[in-house]
Design an enzyme around this catalytic site. Structure first.
Site, PDB file in Angstrom:
ATOM      1  N   LYS A  22       0.842  -1.209   0.000  1.00  0.00           N
ATOM      2  CA  LYS A  22       0.000   0.000   0.000  1.00  0.00           C
ATOM      3  C   LYS A  22       0.871   1.251   0.000  1.00  0.00           C
ATOM      4  O   LYS A  22       0.672   2.159  -0.799  1.00  0.00           O
ATOM      5  CB  LYS A  22      -0.887  -0.006   1.258  1.00  0.00           C
ATOM      6  CG  LYS A  22      -1.484   1.352   1.598  1.00  0.00           C
ATOM      7  CD  LYS A  22      -2.374   1.301   2.822  1.00  0.00           C
ATOM      8  CE  LYS A  22      -1.685   1.462   4.161  1.00  0.00           C
ATOM      9  NZ  LYS A  22      -1.312   2.824   4.540  1.00  0.00           N
ATOM     10  N   ASN A  23       1.853   1.288   0.907  1.00  0.00           N
ATOM     11  CA  ASN A  23       2.615   2.525   1.070  1.00  0.00           C
ATOM     12  C   ASN A  23       3.611   2.766  -0.059  1.00  0.00           C
ATOM     13  O   ASN A  23       4.162   3.865  -0.173  1.00  0.00           O
ATOM     14  CB  ASN A  23       3.311   2.541   2.435  1.00  0.00           C
ATOM     15  CG  ASN A  23       2.303   2.686   3.565  1.00  0.00           C
ATOM     16  OD1 ASN A  23       1.134   2.968   3.318  1.00  0.00           O
ATOM     17  ND2 ASN A  23       2.749   2.485   4.798  1.00  0.00           N
ATOM     18  N   CYS A 116      -4.850   7.476   9.863  1.00  0.00           N
ATOM     19  CA  CYS A 116      -4.999   6.950  11.225  1.00  0.00           C
ATOM     20  C   CYS A 116      -4.664   8.017  12.261  1.00  0.00           C
ATOM     21  O   CYS A 116      -3.740   8.820  12.071  1.00  0.00           O
ATOM     22  CB  CYS A 116      -4.062   5.756  11.428  1.00  0.00           C
ATOM     23  SG  CYS A 116      -4.619   4.283  10.579  1.00  0.00           S
ATOM     24  N   ARG A 121      -0.047  14.661  13.635  1.00  0.00           N
ATOM     25  CA  ARG A 121       0.649  14.298  12.398  1.00  0.00           C
ATOM     26  C   ARG A 121       0.746  15.558  11.532  1.00  0.00           C
ATOM     27  O   ARG A 121       0.067  15.690  10.523  1.00  0.00           O
ATOM     28  CB  ARG A 121      -0.088  13.165  11.663  1.00  0.00           C
ATOM     29  CG  ARG A 121      -0.082  11.858  12.428  1.00  0.00           C
ATOM     30  CD  ARG A 121      -0.742  10.742  11.653  1.00  0.00           C
ATOM     31  NE  ARG A 121       0.116  10.176  10.627  1.00  0.00           N
ATOM     32  CZ  ARG A 121      -0.240   9.138   9.859  1.00  0.00           C
ATOM     33  NH1 ARG A 121      -1.414   8.577  10.011  1.00  0.00           N
ATOM     34  NH2 ARG A 121       0.596   8.670   8.945  1.00  0.00           N
ATOM     35  N   ASP A 305       5.112   0.546  11.983  1.00  0.00           N
ATOM     36  CA  ASP A 305       3.884  -0.117  11.509  1.00  0.00           C
ATOM     37  C   ASP A 305       3.807  -1.582  11.951  1.00  0.00           C
ATOM     38  O   ASP A 305       2.732  -2.181  11.934  1.00  0.00           O
ATOM     39  CB  ASP A 305       3.797  -0.059   9.977  1.00  0.00           C
ATOM     40  CG  ASP A 305       3.610   1.361   9.477  1.00  0.00           C
ATOM     41  OD1 ASP A 305       3.266   2.237  10.281  1.00  0.00           O
ATOM     42  OD2 ASP A 305       3.814   1.588   8.266  1.00  0.00           O
ATOM     43  N   ARG A 397      -8.166  -0.858   4.937  1.00  0.00           N
ATOM     44  CA  ARG A 397      -7.361   0.193   4.305  1.00  0.00           C
ATOM     45  C   ARG A 397      -5.974  -0.339   3.943  1.00  0.00           C
ATOM     46  O   ARG A 397      -5.307   0.229   3.081  1.00  0.00           O
ATOM     47  CB  ARG A 397      -7.230   1.408   5.230  1.00  0.00           C
ATOM     48  CG  ARG A 397      -8.552   2.156   5.381  1.00  0.00           C
ATOM     49  CD  ARG A 397      -8.380   3.462   6.122  1.00  0.00           C
ATOM     50  NE  ARG A 397      -7.091   4.025   5.855  1.00  0.00           N
ATOM     51  CZ  ARG A 397      -6.232   4.433   6.780  1.00  0.00           C
ATOM     52  NH1 ARG A 397      -6.543   4.349   8.044  1.00  0.00           N
ATOM     53  NH2 ARG A 397      -5.075   4.926   6.439  1.00  0.00           N
TER      54      ARG A 397
HETATM   55  N1  EPU Z   1       6.213  14.554  11.069  1.00  0.00           N
HETATM   56  C1  EPU Z   1       6.248  15.894  11.430  1.00  0.00           C
HETATM   57  N2  EPU Z   1       6.116  16.833  10.460  1.00  0.00           N
HETATM   58  C2  EPU Z   1       5.942  16.509   9.140  1.00  0.00           C
HETATM   59  C3  EPU Z   1       5.916  15.139   8.773  1.00  0.00           C
HETATM   60  C4  EPU Z   1       6.053  14.176   9.760  1.00  0.00           C
HETATM   61  O1  EPU Z   1       6.398  16.218  12.608  1.00  0.00           O
HETATM   62  O2  EPU Z   1       5.828  17.426   8.303  1.00  0.00           O
HETATM   63  C5  EPU Z   1       6.313  13.517  12.119  1.00  0.00           C
HETATM   64  C6  EPU Z   1       4.985  12.736  12.236  1.00  0.00           C
HETATM   65  O3  EPU Z   1       4.062  13.430  13.049  1.00  0.00           O
HETATM   66  C7  EPU Z   1       5.442  11.435  12.819  1.00  0.00           C
HETATM   67  C8  EPU Z   1       6.828  11.236  12.215  1.00  0.00           C
HETATM   68  O4  EPU Z   1       7.246  12.515  11.757  1.00  0.00           O
HETATM   69  O5  EPU Z   1       5.540  11.525  14.206  1.00  0.00           O
HETATM   70  C9  EPU Z   1       6.868  10.228  11.061  1.00  0.00           C
HETATM   71  O6  EPU Z   1       6.062  10.691   9.999  1.00  0.00           O
HETATM   72  P1  EPU Z   1       6.366  10.358   8.474  1.00  0.00           P
HETATM   73  O7  EPU Z   1       6.136  11.615   7.689  1.00  0.00           O
HETATM   74  O8  EPU Z   1       7.645   9.652   8.327  1.00  0.00           O
HETATM   75  O9  EPU Z   1       5.180   9.344   8.165  1.00  0.00           O
HETATM   76  P2  EPU Z   1       4.071   9.413   7.052  1.00  0.00           P
HETATM   77  O10 EPU Z   1       4.663   9.754   5.740  1.00  0.00           O
HETATM   78  O11 EPU Z   1       2.918  10.220   7.546  1.00  0.00           O
HETATM   79  C10 EPU Z   1       4.367   6.899   6.422  1.00  0.00           C
HETATM   80  C11 EPU Z   1       3.455   5.703   6.324  1.00  0.00           C
HETATM   81  C12 EPU Z   1       3.012   5.279   7.707  1.00  0.00           C
HETATM   82  C13 EPU Z   1       4.259   4.928   8.517  1.00  0.00           C
HETATM   83  C14 EPU Z   1       5.227   6.130   8.548  1.00  0.00           C
HETATM   84  C15 EPU Z   1       6.532   5.844   9.252  1.00  0.00           C
HETATM   85  C16 EPU Z   1       2.355   5.996   4.204  1.00  0.00           C
HETATM   86  C17 EPU Z   1       1.113   6.263   3.460  1.00  0.00           C
HETATM   87  N3  EPU Z   1       2.287   6.058   5.521  1.00  0.00           N
HETATM   88  O12 EPU Z   1       3.586   7.921   7.046  1.00  0.00           O
HETATM   89  O13 EPU Z   1       2.208   4.110   7.553  1.00  0.00           O
HETATM   90  O14 EPU Z   1       3.888   4.607   9.836  1.00  0.00           O
HETATM   91  O15 EPU Z   1       5.519   6.543   7.189  1.00  0.00           O
HETATM   92  O16 EPU Z   1       7.160   4.762   8.679  1.00  0.00           O
HETATM   93  O17 EPU Z   1       3.386   5.713   3.599  1.00  0.00           O
HETATM   94  C18 EPU Z   1       0.467   2.633   8.033  1.00  0.00           C
HETATM   95  O18 EPU Z   1       0.652   2.104   6.924  1.00  0.00           O
HETATM   96  O19 EPU Z   1      -0.255   2.117   8.918  1.00  0.00           O
HETATM   97  C19 EPU Z   1       1.111   3.909   8.336  1.00  0.00           C
HETATM   98  C20 EPU Z   1       0.685   4.714   9.309  1.00  0.00           C
END
Ligand code: EPU
Length: 418
Positions: A22-23, A116, A121, A305, A397
């Site tokens: 998915k990701n 989620c 976030r 995850d 999802r």
């Molecule tokens: N963060 C910030 N500011 C930002 C962006 C991120 O403070 O502008 C913080 C977030 O709040 C969080 C941390 O950085 O505490 C990690 O966030 P990241 O941006 O790395 O995660 P993401 O891109 O929102 C993706 C995956 C998540 C997975 C995370 C970490 C997708 C669609 N989602 O999220 O997957 O947990 O990377 O590996 O790729 C899931 O599949 O269940 C899922 C939540």
């Protein structure tokens, strides 16, 4: 409402073909609108989030269709640069369309994304980086308005290796004049998968998998085919389920390296694991040993995850396990529910201490989020009697035909949809 009904106590045995990621799929779907080209994707899982991304693409003027695990996108007709609030709320990855729209249209109008509830976030890193590339961004209540007459390549430093911010910058930078260098980039396999797709689409991108990614110019490409990599979190989930239930399961079509940290702890817990090219064979006697300390970290560290599903696998393990969550502030939402099955878990700040219990007892649980919900299913598979997981659709999802895949391995699970 989805209700997952599980009768625990069965060993899991057999072969599991792991679904596409998915990701990895979601940023590729956003990237498919970068250029007026056609894309054919294989191995795309059939999931609610994928469906939401396809609806966004259609809203923007693309043709976008999924048949089984194949997706066709024709991005020649992009005609809009805004995404309605309702579509944005369906998933976190809708935010990646910001970089793609800026690159393709020079403008993006959208609102903060859904996804989620794992604590705060924010998208501050995304916005700061896009501003550095030359975008003007105004936030007006629930609307984010981005404009870029011209994006200019530059060197950016991410203070934290955010997966989404790295993806957004990669997409926006494809339209920038000159070279963009991202320092402190996320190194997840999904970033490398996005780079592979962008290169096929004709963009000069290199360095993914390291902390320094370089994005440069483009040559014209009109039609591409691409296969999505296997989902390392689904693979981890099935591995944790097999470890906890006992049995012998072969995960096929996977990249073992992508979830080696999860396999490391399952081995420490007492499983036999044999890795052969693109398959992982796991054998478990069913009664595991406590492990730890486990600490979630950006890749190549232990993935956040997989934290809830590893926790679920350890609920009956002999002795004590300790898991510390460092990525999200609120990713232990599964804990109160797991305790209702009889688990002994104590939360201390960002750490969870688990003492293995002799048995768990099926009851009614509420899925709190995608991976938390998956953890409840893993726990239910090891509980006595029936566990029902009430779920607003979180698990679907991220997990394609999860009930059928687990049934094929011998689990007693069914999904009722109301
Ligand atoms: N963060 C910030 N500011 C930002 C962006 C991120 O403070 O502008 C913080 C977030 O709040 C969080 C941390 O950085 O505490 C990690 O966030 P990241 O941006 O790395 O995660 P993401 O891109 O929102 C993706 C995956 C998540 C997975 C995370 C970490 C997708 C669609 N989602 O999220 O997957 O947990 O990377 O590996 O790729 C899931 O599949 O269940 C899922 C939540």
């Amino acid at each position: 409402m989805d209700i997952w009904r599980i009768r625990g106590g069965h060993r899991l045995t057999g072969v599991c073909f792991v679904q596409g990621s998915k990701n990895a799929s979601l940023p590729i779907l956003a990237a498919s609108m970068l250029a007026p080209a056609e894309t054919e994707l294989q191995n795309v899982p059939q999931l609610k989030d994928i469906d939401a991304a396809l609806r966004i693409l259609r809203h923007l003027g693309c043709e976008a269709e999924q048949r089984e695990n194949e997706v066709y996108i024709d991005a020649r007709g992009v005609s809009r640069c805004f995404i309605p609030h309702k579509l944005m709320l369906e998933m976190r990855s809708s935010v990646i369309f910001m970089g793609a729209l800026l690159a393709r249209c020079g403008e993006a109008r959208l609102s903060p994304p859904g996804g989620c509830q794992l604590g705060k976030r924010p998208i501050d890193l995304h916005l700061a980086a896009l501003r550095q590339l030359g975008a003007q961004i105004e936030e007006d209540g629930d609307e984010i308005l981005c404009r870029a007459g011209r994006l200019r390549g530059t060197e950016l430093l991410l203070p934290f290796p955010s997966v989404g911010a790295t993806e957004n910058i990669m997409l926006a930078a494809t339209a920038a004049e000159g070279e963009t260098v991202i320092r402190g980039a996320a190194r997840e396999p999904e970033i490398t998968a996005l780079q592979d797709y962008l290169v096929k689409l004709g963009f000069a991108v290199s360095g993914a998998g390291t902390e320094r990614i370089v994005i440069g110019g483009r040559r014209r490409v009109e039609h591409i085919e691409h296969r999505v990599l296997a989902d390392r979190i689904v693979a981890s989930t099935v591995a944790c389920a097999a470890a906890a239930c006992g049995g012998s399961v072969e995960l096929r079509g996977v990249e073992p390296e992508h979830f080696s940290t999860v396999l490391h702890f399952l081995k420490q817990a007492g499983c036999d694991i044999i890795i052969k090219n693109r398959s992982v064979w796991l054998r478990s006697g069913g009664r595991l040993y406590g492990v730890g300390p486990v600490r979630t970290e950006p890749y190549p560290g232990f993935p956040t995850d997989a934290q809830p599903v590893l926790m679920a696998a350890l609920l009956k393990a002999r002795g004590r396990s300790v898991i510390t969550e460092t990525i999200f502030e609120n990713r232990f939402r599964q804990v109160p529910e797991l305790k209702r099955l009889g688990a002994d878990i104590t939360l201390r700040g960002q750490s969870a201490e688990i003492w293995g219990v002799d048995s768990l007892h099926g009851t009614v649980l509420n899925a709190t989020d995608l991976r938390g919900g998956a953890a409840m299913i893993v726990a239910g598979l090891t509980a006595e009697g029936e566990t029902q997981v009430f779920d607003e659709g979180h698990i679907r999802r991220g997990y394609e035909r999860f009930d059928a895949r687990l049934r094929a391995l011998g689990a007693d699970i069914c999904l009722d949809q109301y």
